[in-house]
Scaffold this motif. Structure first.
Motif, PDB file in Angstrom:
ATOM      1  N   GLU A  56       0.828  -1.201   0.000  1.00  0.00           N
ATOM      2  CA  GLU A  56       0.000   0.000   0.000  1.00  0.00           C
ATOM      3  C   GLU A  56       0.868   1.260   0.000  1.00  0.00           C
ATOM      4  OE1 GLU A  56      -3.144  -0.043   2.955  1.00  0.00           O
ATOM      5  OE2 GLU A  56      -2.987  -2.215   3.054  1.00  0.00           O
ATOM      6  N   ASP A  57       0.273   2.357  -0.468  1.00  0.00           N
ATOM      7  CA  ASP A  57       0.941   3.658  -0.461  1.00  0.00           C
ATOM      8  C   ASP A  57       1.045   4.157   0.981  1.00  0.00           C
ATOM      9  OD1 ASP A  57       1.931   6.114  -1.694  1.00  0.00           O
ATOM     10  OD2 ASP A  57       0.016   6.984  -1.060  1.00  0.00           O
ATOM     11  N   ASN A  58       2.108   4.887   1.289  1.00  0.00           N
ATOM     12  CA  ASN A  58       2.327   5.376   2.657  1.00  0.00           C
ATOM     13  C   ASN A  58       1.190   6.273   3.131  1.00  0.00           C
ATOM     14  OD1 ASN A  58       4.696   4.006   2.439  1.00  0.00           O
ATOM     15  ND2 ASN A  58       5.984   5.809   2.211  1.00  0.00           N
ATOM     16  N   ARG A  59       0.692   7.128   2.262  1.00  0.00           N
ATOM     17  CA  ARG A  59      -0.440   8.007   2.616  1.00  0.00           C
ATOM     18  C   ARG A  59      -1.681   7.186   2.921  1.00  0.00           C
ATOM     19  NH1 ARG A  59      -0.464  13.001   4.217  1.00  0.00           N
ATOM     20  NH2 ARG A  59       1.233  14.165   3.359  1.00  0.00           N
ATOM     21  N   GLN A  60      -1.899   6.141   2.148  1.00  0.00           N
ATOM     22  CA  GLN A  60      -3.074   5.290   2.348  1.00  0.00           C
ATOM     23  C   GLN A  60      -2.976   4.563   3.698  1.00  0.00           C
ATOM     24  OE1 GLN A  60      -3.667   2.514  -0.840  1.00  0.00           O
ATOM     25  NE2 GLN A  60      -5.529   1.654   0.059  1.00  0.00           N
ATOM     26  N   VAL A  61      -1.779   4.099   4.036  1.00  0.00           N
ATOM     27  CA  VAL A  61      -1.555   3.454   5.335  1.00  0.00           C
ATOM     28  C   VAL A  61      -1.866   4.441   6.454  1.00  0.00           C
ATOM     29  CG1 VAL A  61       0.210   2.491   6.875  1.00  0.00           C
ATOM     30  CG2 VAL A  61       0.140   1.797   4.479  1.00  0.00           C
ATOM     31  N   ALA A  62      -1.365   5.673   6.314  1.00  0.00           N
ATOM     32  CA  ALA A  62      -1.607   6.706   7.326  1.00  0.00           C
ATOM     33  C   ALA A  62      -3.100   6.980   7.476  1.00  0.00           C
ATOM     34  CB  ALA A  62      -0.866   7.985   6.953  1.00  0.00           C
ATOM     35  N   GLU A  63      -3.809   7.075   6.369  1.00  0.00           N
ATOM     36  CA  GLU A  63      -5.258   7.338   6.416  1.00  0.00           C
ATOM     37  C   GLU A  63      -6.007   6.194   7.105  1.00  0.00           C
ATOM     38  OE1 GLU A  63      -6.942  10.050   5.716  1.00  0.00           O
ATOM     39  OE2 GLU A  63      -5.146  11.112   5.026  1.00  0.00           O
ATOM     40  N   GLU A  64      -5.604   4.960   6.846  1.00  0.00           N
ATOM     41  CA  GLU A  64      -6.250   3.810   7.492  1.00  0.00           C
ATOM     42  C   GLU A  64      -6.058   3.848   9.007  1.00  0.00           C
ATOM     43  OE1 GLU A  64      -5.283  -0.051   5.868  1.00  0.00           O
ATOM     44  OE2 GLU A  64      -5.305   0.765   3.820  1.00  0.00           O
ATOM     45  N   ILE A  65      -4.843   4.184   9.424  1.00  0.00           N
ATOM     46  CA  ILE A  65      -4.555   4.252  10.866  1.00  0.00           C
ATOM     47  C   ILE A  65      -5.363   5.379  11.502  1.00  0.00           C
ATOM     48  CG2 ILE A  65      -2.777   4.727  12.594  1.00  0.00           C
ATOM     49  CD1 ILE A  65      -0.769   3.379  10.671  1.00  0.00           C
ATOM     50  N   VAL A  66      -5.406   6.534  10.853  1.00  0.00           N
ATOM     51  CA  VAL A  66      -6.145   7.690  11.373  1.00  0.00           C
ATOM     52  C   VAL A  66      -7.634   7.375  11.480  1.00  0.00           C
ATOM     53  CG1 VAL A  66      -6.907  10.025  10.782  1.00  0.00           C
ATOM     54  CG2 VAL A  66      -4.490   9.441  10.689  1.00  0.00           C
ATOM     55  N   GLU A  67      -8.163   6.699  10.469  1.00  0.00           N
ATOM     56  CA  GLU A  67      -9.578   6.348  10.469  1.00  0.00           C
ATOM     57  C   GLU A  67      -9.919   5.425  11.641  1.00  0.00           C
ATOM     58  OE1 GLU A  67     -12.207   3.995   7.328  1.00  0.00           O
ATOM     59  OE2 GLU A  67     -11.177   5.734   6.449  1.00  0.00           O
ATOM     60  N   ALA A  68      -9.008   4.512  11.961  1.00  0.00           N
ATOM     61  CA  ALA A  68      -9.264   3.545  13.033  1.00  0.00           C
ATOM     62  C   ALA A  68      -8.990   4.111  14.422  1.00  0.00           C
ATOM     63  CB  ALA A  68      -8.410   2.298  12.812  1.00  0.00           C
ATOM     64  N   THR A  69      -8.092   5.113  14.531  1.00  0.00           N
ATOM     65  CA  THR A  69      -7.684   5.592  15.850  1.00  0.00           C
ATOM     66  C   THR A  69      -8.134   7.017  16.168  1.00  0.00           C
ATOM     67  OG1 THR A  69      -5.572   6.431  15.025  1.00  0.00           O
ATOM     68  CG2 THR A  69      -5.611   4.154  15.826  1.00  0.00           C
ATOM     69  N   ASN A  70      -8.669   7.738  15.205  1.00  0.00           N
ATOM     70  CA  ASN A  70      -9.044   9.150  15.361  1.00  0.00           C
ATOM     71  C   ASN A  70      -7.854  10.027  15.729  1.00  0.00           C
ATOM     72  OD1 ASN A  70     -11.802   8.752  14.770  1.00  0.00           O
ATOM     73  ND2 ASN A  70     -12.146   8.052  16.862  1.00  0.00           N
ATOM     74  N   ALA A  71      -6.667   9.657  15.261  1.00  0.00           N
ATOM     75  CA  ALA A  71      -5.464  10.451  15.499  1.00  0.00           C
ATOM     76  C   ALA A  71      -5.334  11.510  14.402  1.00  0.00           C
ATOM     77  CB  ALA A  71      -4.237   9.545  15.498  1.00  0.00           C
ATOM     78  N   ASN A  72      -4.302  12.344  14.512  1.00  0.00           N
ATOM     79  CA  ASN A  72      -4.007  13.343  13.499  1.00  0.00           C
ATOM     80  C   ASN A  72      -2.680  13.012  12.843  1.00  0.00           C
ATOM     81  OD1 ASN A  72      -6.157  15.398  13.940  1.00  0.00           O
ATOM     82  ND2 ASN A  72      -5.267  15.412  15.977  1.00  0.00           N
ATOM     83  N   ILE A  73      -2.624  13.168  11.524  1.00  0.00           N
ATOM     84  CA  ILE A  73      -1.358  12.993  10.817  1.00  0.00           C
ATOM     85  C   ILE A  73      -0.570  14.285  10.967  1.00  0.00           C
ATOM     86  CG2 ILE A  73      -0.238  12.622   8.592  1.00  0.00           C
ATOM     87  CD1 ILE A  73      -2.748  11.134   7.690  1.00  0.00           C
ATOM     88  N   VAL A  74       0.619  14.186  11.540  1.00  0.00           N
ATOM     89  CA  VAL A  74       1.500  15.342  11.636  1.00  0.00           C
ATOM     90  C   VAL A  74       2.283  15.458  10.335  1.00  0.00           C
ATOM     91  CG1 VAL A  74       3.428  16.382  12.881  1.00  0.00           C
ATOM     92  CG2 VAL A  74       1.678  15.129  14.140  1.00  0.00           C
ATOM     93  N   GLN A  75       2.848  14.320   9.892  1.00  0.00           N
ATOM     94  CA  GLN A  75       3.650  14.326   8.679  1.00  0.00           C
ATOM     95  C   GLN A  75       3.826  12.906   8.160  1.00  0.00           C
ATOM     96  OE1 GLN A  75       7.739  15.605   9.216  1.00  0.00           O
ATOM     97  NE2 GLN A  75       7.718  16.638   7.250  1.00  0.00           N
ATOM     98  N   VAL A  76       3.862  12.778   6.834  1.00  0.00           N
ATOM     99  CA  VAL A  76       4.276  11.538   6.191  1.00  0.00           C
ATOM    100  C   VAL A  76       5.506  11.894   5.387  1.00  0.00           C
ATOM    101  CG1 VAL A  76       3.675   9.706   4.573  1.00  0.00           C
ATOM    102  CG2 VAL A  76       1.919  10.673   6.050  1.00  0.00           C
ATOM    103  N   ILE A  77       6.644  11.402   5.817  1.00  0.00           N
ATOM    104  CA  ILE A  77       7.898  11.729   5.144  1.00  0.00           C
ATOM    105  C   ILE A  77       8.652  10.435   4.858  1.00  0.00           C
ATOM    106  CG2 ILE A  77       9.065  12.209   7.330  1.00  0.00           C
ATOM    107  CD1 ILE A  77      10.674  14.350   5.746  1.00  0.00           C
TER     108      ILE A  77
END
Length: 96
Positions: A56-77
């Motif tokens: 999976e794409d890194n952004r997509q992984v981040a979005e999946e985690i955020v959706e499940a945890t209600n966290a905020n993405i600070v940065q994807v680098i």
């Protein structure tokens, strides 16, 4: 939602933190998101590393985690995702 000033502050705070979770070819699963959520409650700011064998794409992984945890993405680098979620019981980071 975080402002750009808050994100800048959190990026500076996360500079010395090592990734504590790795996402591999299995991708994001329910058990992983549960553990990430617990770590966010305890630490507020964490890094997640996306391995080379993850399909999976890194952004997509981040979005999946955020959706499940209600966290905020600070940065994807690169292959690193920085996540923040304000703790209910263990507030440590003061945002500007």
């Amino acid at each position: 939602m975080l402002t750009s000033k808050q994100k800048k502050h959190l990026r500076a705070e996360s500079h010395h933190i090592q990734p504590i979770f790795q996402v591999g070819k299995a991708g994001v699963n329910e058990n992983m998101t549960k553990q990430i959520n617990e770590a966010l409650e305890k630490r507020e700011l964490i890094k997640v590393s996306v391995l080379q064998n993850c399909f999976e794409d890194n952004r997509q992984v981040a979005e999946e985690i955020v959706e499940a945890t209600n966290a905020n993405i600070v940065q994807v680098i690169g292959n690193t995702i920085i996540l923040y979620k304000e703790s209910i019981d263990n507030k440590q980071i003061e945002l500007p």
